[in-house]
Design a protein around this motif. Structure first.
Motif, mmCIF file in Angstrom:
data_model
loop_
_atom_site.group_PDB
_atom_site.id
_atom_site.type_symbol
_atom_site.label_atom_id
_atom_site.label_comp_id
_atom_site.label_asym_id
_atom_site.label_seq_id
_atom_site.Cartn_x
_atom_site.Cartn_y
_atom_site.Cartn_z
ATOM 1 N N ALA A 41 -2.771 2.705 5.667
ATOM 2 C CA ALA A 41 -1.577 3.477 5.328
ATOM 3 C C ALA A 41 -1.759 4.183 3.991
ATOM 4 O O ALA A 41 -2.287 3.612 3.042
ATOM 5 C CB ALA A 41 -0.364 2.554 5.276
ATOM 6 N N THR A 42 -1.275 5.423 3.924
ATOM 7 C CA THR A 42 -1.354 6.189 2.680
ATOM 8 C C THR A 42 -0.015 6.225 1.960
ATOM 9 O O THR A 42 0.069 6.719 0.838
ATOM 10 C CB THR A 42 -1.808 7.632 2.967
ATOM 11 N N GLY A 80 2.917 6.701 6.396
ATOM 12 C CA GLY A 80 1.615 7.354 6.288
ATOM 13 C C GLY A 80 0.514 6.678 7.074
ATOM 14 O O GLY A 80 -0.633 6.643 6.642
ATOM 15 N N VAL A 81 0.849 6.142 8.256
ATOM 16 C CA VAL A 81 -0.169 5.549 9.130
ATOM 17 C C VAL A 81 -0.656 6.657 10.063
ATOM 18 O O VAL A 81 0.077 7.094 10.954
ATOM 19 C CB VAL A 81 0.398 4.374 9.942
ATOM 20 N N ALA A 82 -1.864 7.138 9.843
ATOM 21 C CA ALA A 82 -2.361 8.312 10.561
ATOM 22 C C ALA A 82 -3.337 7.947 11.676
ATOM 23 O O ALA A 82 -4.215 7.103 11.493
ATOM 24 C CB ALA A 82 -3.042 9.271 9.588
ATOM 25 N N VAL A 96 -2.177 12.689 13.044
ATOM 26 C CA VAL A 96 -0.714 12.631 13.015
ATOM 27 C C VAL A 96 -0.285 11.404 12.217
ATOM 28 O O VAL A 96 -0.675 10.283 12.545
ATOM 29 C CB VAL A 96 -0.117 12.571 14.440
ATOM 30 N N ALA A 97 0.516 11.616 11.165
ATOM 31 C CA ALA A 97 0.986 10.517 10.329
ATOM 32 C C ALA A 97 2.341 10.027 10.827
ATOM 33 O O ALA A 97 3.220 10.826 11.151
ATOM 34 C CB ALA A 97 1.097 10.962 8.875
ATOM 35 N N ALA A 119 6.670 9.369 14.693
ATOM 36 C CA ALA A 119 6.073 10.533 14.049
ATOM 37 C C ALA A 119 7.047 11.700 14.135
ATOM 38 O O ALA A 119 7.526 12.030 15.226
ATOM 39 C CB ALA A 119 4.753 10.911 14.718
ATOM 40 N N PRO A 120 7.376 12.343 13.015
ATOM 41 C CA PRO A 120 8.238 13.522 13.074
ATOM 42 C C PRO A 120 7.525 14.641 13.836
ATOM 43 O O PRO A 120 6.303 14.756 13.781
ATOM 44 C CB PRO A 120 8.450 13.885 11.600
#
Length: 244
Positions: free
Chosen positions: A49-50, A80-82, A86-87, A112-113
């Motif tokens: 995660a970021t 922020g899990v990509a 896609v995050a 995810a948005p």
């Protein structure tokens, strides 16, 4: 005199009991806080995660349970899990967690948005400035092609480690046309070659998680996961040791 001594003994006993309860509660809070911090650190590494990551132990006396190796239920949230560019935001609940890393299973939801999928939408649809939103159990993509407004309807399907978005029909020039029939319209016949199914791969899912479904919502696309029972493991062999 005797009764006075008995009352004094009772008061002392009550005070001692209250003191023990307070000490236990304080110890539980302190240990629980430390355990939550360590779980969050491991989750940050495992999920790559970021964004911010938090862990919560909702169980009664979960902190003291951690001392003897039993944590109980764990709630983890991460931003922020990509995956596949896609995050997403992830909320997970694990049951029967131990300090050795074992769990009796759990569930997770990754949301995810739609805006996070913009690059993939351009590649998939060939439309200019595409915008995605929910369309019942499916999705709708609105954009333009050579200045002509185009609306693409798509279905969604899942496999254990991937999400597939499949364009099914297009609304253009006031007509609803199946994707397979787009070649009959000269101005946009090349659009048919662009509207292939798009597979969003989900490699490296933690703890053997399996994708079980997808749900379009107002703010984004939510993916449901099941997390199987998992035996004890050495987290430090995968992630740096969580200390502090």
């Amino acid at each position: 005199m005797l009764s006075r001594l008995r009352r004094r003994s009772s008061v002392i006993a009550m005070a001692a009991t209250v003191l023990v309860v307070v000490v236990v509660l304080v110890a539980d809070v302190v240990i629980k806080h430390v355990a939550e911090q360590r779980i969050a650190k491991v989750a940050t590494c495992r999920l790559q995660a970021t964004g911010s990551v938090g862990a919560r132990l909702p169980g009664t006396f979960a902190g003291l349970g951690a001392v003897v190796g039993s944590v109980g239920d764990v709630h983890v949230s991460a931003d922020g899990v990509a995956r596949d560019g896609v995050a997403a935001h992830v909320d997970a609940v694990l049951h029967g967690v131990t300090t050795g890393g074992a769990t009796s299973g759990g569930t997770a939801v990754a949301t995810a948005p739609y805006s996070a999928m913009r690059q993939q939408l351009v590649q998939m649809s060939g439309l200019t400035d595409p915008v995605m939103s929910a369309d019942g159990a499916g999705l709708v993509i609105v954009g333009s092609r050579s200045g002509i407004p185009v609306v693409v309807h798509a279905s969604i399907s899942t496999s254990p480690d991937a999400l597939t978005v499949t364009p099914t029909a297009v609304r253009v020039l006031g007509r609803d046309i199946p994707v397979s029939s787009l070649t009959s319209i000269p101005l946009i016949k090349d659009l048919a070659r662009q509207l292939d199914p798009k597979v969003f791969a989900l490699p490296g899912l933690p703890d053997g998680a399996v994708l079980t479904g997808a749900r379009p919502g107002q703010s984004g696309l939510s993916l449901d996961f099941s997390i199987p029972k998992h035996g004890a493991s050495k987290a430090e062999t995968v992630c740096p040791a969580a200390t502090g």
